[in-house]
Write an enzyme that holds these catalytic residues in place. Structure first.
Site, short mmCIF file in Angstrom:
data_model
loop_
_atom_site.label_atom_id
_atom_site.label_comp_id
_atom_site.label_asym_id
_atom_site.label_seq_id
_atom_site.Cartn_x
_atom_site.Cartn_y
_atom_site.Cartn_z
CG ASP A 119 -7.30 -18.18 1.75
OD1 ASP A 119 -7.93 -19.04 1.11
OD2 ASP A 119 -6.27 -18.44 2.40
CG ASP A 147 -3.56 -24.56 0.13
OD1 ASP A 147 -3.19 -23.46 -0.31
OD2 ASP A 147 -4.37 -24.68 1.06
C1 DGJ Z 1 -5.06 -21.28 2.48
C2 DGJ Z 1 -4.33 -20.76 1.28
O1 DGJ Z 1 -4.54 -21.57 0.18
C3 DGJ Z 1 -2.85 -20.67 1.63
O2 DGJ Z 1 -2.11 -20.27 0.51
C4 DGJ Z 1 -2.68 -19.69 2.76
O3 DGJ Z 1 -3.06 -18.42 2.34
C5 DGJ Z 1 -3.50 -20.15 3.95
N1 DGJ Z 1 -4.87 -20.38 3.58
C6 DGJ Z 1 -3.45 -19.11 5.04
O4 DGJ Z 1 -4.28 -19.40 6.07
#
Ligand code: DGJ
Length: 740
Positions: free
Chosen positions: A479, A549
């Site tokens: 991430d 997301d």
């Molecule tokens: C952002 C990501 O896109 C999410 O899927 C998740 O992993 C969160 N970060 C976790 O902090």
């Protein structure tokens, strides 16, 4: 596939039966651009394509000559400051303050195959027969700087890969302030400029504008390719659709700051520039030093945008993505993020994984929150050791418990970041990007580690490598949750600060390649707050990426549709999440959530224990379905049929390479009363094959493509007994199987 060089006319012709690319050495020794498009017969002389007219207010290169001006030449790698006033492909600041350069032809080589780019992601070949590479050396004889322009043409793709290597063989310190990967001068501007822009949770929406005199561009200045814009643009003729018309695609294999720009001049020619964003870029090139630009890929299609996309899909899926997972069906995963956020214990995770296993899931992924003092987003980033309060047996025991269930284990990292409340920051407060004597902004309470410094990358590598060596980890979600601000590295001298953004991304690539090499069995999925780094650079190391997301099925239609213009379906991480959806509060049927997600690297983002028995049964059926068809869904030829940006119905389909199996995804976001009859014209089928649809009626491929698949539902007229009730957010996947 062939690369011709005609010595008499100094003309280069790269062709493969699908496309031609023509260049020639101009009278002043610079390299001119003659043509990019559908394949042409080769011949010695294409000089008629160089149009030179005397025009007022023009400056000319040669005394006594009123015809030769660079302003009126289509060029290959133009410079500013002589007779061309458009934006250049390269700028070099010299000790005397001048930025003027004069790069003229020196030599060239033609070789089979394609060389790798040191430290940068790039297309590769599996055998030398797949491609040929032309390298043209241009030289500025005053500065003794050489440019090596690399062009690779592929036997099987209407595509060219380009990059530039710049070498300072002189005796002065120079500053490279612009070094584009690609410059292309097109003879007219009758195009629409298509780009894929948006924001967090609405990434890569399709945006279209008509080219106009002046500059139109998209870019990133955020240190990652970004949610806002994508390093991929298209130019298409008016009227070009999915199946017909001319389209040109330009894609940059890079994950940092980029610029994709089209400049239309007074005479309606268009200059496309694509590369590292010159804004803020300044690379010091001392004597003996060199610089390699990222690679850019251009694809030409005269059969519409669909065929352009399929060329990108196949090239990127098979010759950019690499490693063990490249061609393998992607495991169906369950990620705990939206199921628990930071609120979990080891037992809770195991119980979620247990339910997942019962329903057929193949991989359980533990997301954020397992390490350091991470109980919310204020602490812990940088400390890649398990939190003993949450996971008393560490990652090793958790991974073992998950494996014992008969399911693989995956883990989340955010390697580039640190919280101030972390042991890493406490021991190395100087390891973040930070401008001296200025305050540092945070994003999500976190700071960006200075990945331009090898010792920082080494330290993160050591922590990650330890966990991966000790525990059985089969998947990593990498991430990256903030953009870079106050970009400054205290490890670099003041005159090298313009290098930091690029050095940072080289550090990211370095860490990725070291982990890929040491843990070749691990499947990597890239992510940056959803789709903030969904770019070809990442695909080289991580064959799939979290698209957004926003996991709402209706929102995802637009996001996945836009993403599909350049990126393969196998690369799009897409999950079924809980309702009401956590991002948009919308409730959609479980079936529709799965019908959207199955056109991607499929998974779940919820706790299956929270579903009803009936829903669990549905989940089992969904998983069975994806397992049966995932090779076609993920690796088949993808056709966009109806755009979510143009109405309430979206449709797309994937077809197996032998054209015997096809899956058509049909989605209706808003229901109608007494609605019209509806059908969708399919694509990519064999017209002569008869296909059975959902095990019921059969139709020939030609009927389905030219007359259409009937999709009228109970919203037309009155619902009949036994007929499924049409509703908002409805969807269906038609399964087409060739008979005999
Ligand atoms: C952002 C990501 O896109 C999410 O899927 C998740 O992993 C969160 N970060 C976790 O902090």
């Amino acid at each position: 596939m062939n690369i011709f060089y005609h010595e008499n006319t100094k003309t280069f012709h790269l062709t493969n039966g699908q496309i031609s690319y023509l260049m020639k050495v101009l009278p002043n020794g610079c390299l001119g651009q003659l043509y990019f498009g559908r394949a042409l017969h080769d011949r010695e002389n294409f000089d008629h394509l160089l149009e030179t007219k005397h025009r007022p207010m023009t400056s000319y290169v040669f005394e006594g000559n009123k015809l030769f001006s660079l302003e009126h030449c289509k060029q290959e790698y133009p410079v500013y400051g002589s007779t061309d006033f458009r934006h250049p492909a390269i700028e070099l600041l010299q000790p005397n303050g001048s930025r003027l350069t004069d790069f003229t032809y020196d030599s060239h080589t033609i070789s089979f195959g394609k060389p790798a780019l040191k430290g940068l992601p790039a297309i590769y070949c599996e055998s030398d027969e797949e491609a040929q590479t032309l390298t043209i050396c241009l030289r500025d004889r005053l500065l003794e700087v050489c440019l090596y322009l690399h062009y690779t043409i592929f036997a099987d793709y209407p595509a060219l890969a380009r990059s530039v290597y710049i070498e300072n063989r002189g005796s002065q310190d120079l500053h490279l302030t612009t070094a584009m990967s690609l410059s292309l001068d097109l003879p007219d501007s009758q195009y629409e400029f298509v780009h894929f822009s948006g924001a967090w949770s609405r990434e890569r929406y399709t945006k279209i504008r008509t080219l106009e005199q002046g500059i139109q561009s998209v870019e990133s200045t955020r240190g990652h390719s970004s949610h806002n814009h994508n390093p991929f643009i298209m130019l298409r003729r008016q009227g070009t659709d999915e199946q017909a018309g001319e389209a040109l695609g330009f894609s940059l294999i890079y994950s940092g700051n980029f610029l994709a720009q089209v400049e239309v001049d007074t005479w309606d020619t268009s200059r496309v520039l694509l590369g590292i964003n010159p804004f803020g870029f300044d690379w010091k090139l001392s004597p003996g030093e060199s610089f390699q630009t990222p690679e850019a890929v251009m694809v030409y299609s005269c059969q519409g945008m669909g065929s352009l996309s399929r060329a990108f899909h196949k090239l990127y899926r098979t010759r950019l993505a690499r490693g063990m997972w490249r061609d393998q069906p992607r495991p169906i995963l369950l990620n705990n993020w939206e199921a628990t956020y930071f609120d979990f214990t080891e037992d809770k995770l195991v119980s979620i994984a247990q339910a997942a296993k019962q329903d057929g899931v193949e991989l359980f992924v533990l997301d954020d929150g397992w390490f350091g003092a991470r109980s919310n987003d204020k602490a812990g980033l940088g400390d890649w050791v398990a939190n003993p309060k949450r996971l008393p047996g560490g990652i090793t025991r958790l991974a073992q418990r998950i494996e014992e269930l008969g399911i693989k284990f995956g883990l989340w990292f955010e390697p580039e970041m640190v919280n101030k409340d972390s042991d890493l920051y406490r021991s190395h407060p100087d390891w973040i990007l930070k401008t001296p004597n200025r305050s540092s902004s945070h994003g999500r309470n976190q700071y960006v580690l200075d990945f331009s410094r090898p010792e920082v990358v080494d330290a993160v590598y050591a922590m990650m490598s330890k966990i991966l060596s000790e525990a059985k980890v089969s998947y990593i979600k990498w991430d990256m949750n903030r953009s870079i601000t106050e970009c400054y590295s205290t490890a670099l001298s003041p005159d090298r600060q313009g290098e930091v953004f690029h050095r940072y991304i080289l550090g990211v690539y370095d860490l990725y390649s070291r982990l890929n090499a040491k843990f070749p069995h691990v499947l990597f999925e890239s992510c940056a707050s959803g789709g903030g780094r969904f770019d070809p650079g990442m695909l080289c190391y991580a064959p799939q990426a979290w698209v957004s997301d926003d996991s709402d099925a209706v929102e995802r239609l637009k996001i996945q549709y836009g993403t599909s213009f350049c990126y393969p379906i196998s690369s799009m991480g897409a999950h079924v999440s809980a309702v009401p959806n956590h991002q948009i509060n919308r409730t959609t049927p479980l079936s529709t959530r799965a019908n959207v997600a199955c056109f991607g690297a499929f998974g779940y983002e919820l706790d299956l224990n929270q579903l009803t028995l009936e829903e669990r049964e549905q989940v089992r059926e969904q998983i069975k379905f994806v397992k049966q068809y995932r090779l076609v869904l993920q690796y088949g030829d993808f056709y966009r049929l109806k755009s979510p940006f143009e109405g309430t119905v979206t449709a797309w389909m994937s077809v197996s390479p032998d054209k015997r199996t096809a899956l058509v995804g049909w989605y209706k976001t808003l229901n109608q009363v007494n609605g019209p009859y509806q059908r969708i014209k399919l694509q990519g089928l064999n017209p002569k094959l008869s296909y059975c649809i959902d095990g019921n009626i059969s139709c020939f491929g030609d009927e389905l493509m030219y007359s259409g698949l009937i999709t009228t539902d109970s919203s037309a007229g009155e619902q009949q007994p036994g007929e499924k009730a049409a509703c908002d957010f409805d969807s269906h996947i038609f399964v087409l199987q060739a008979l005999s």
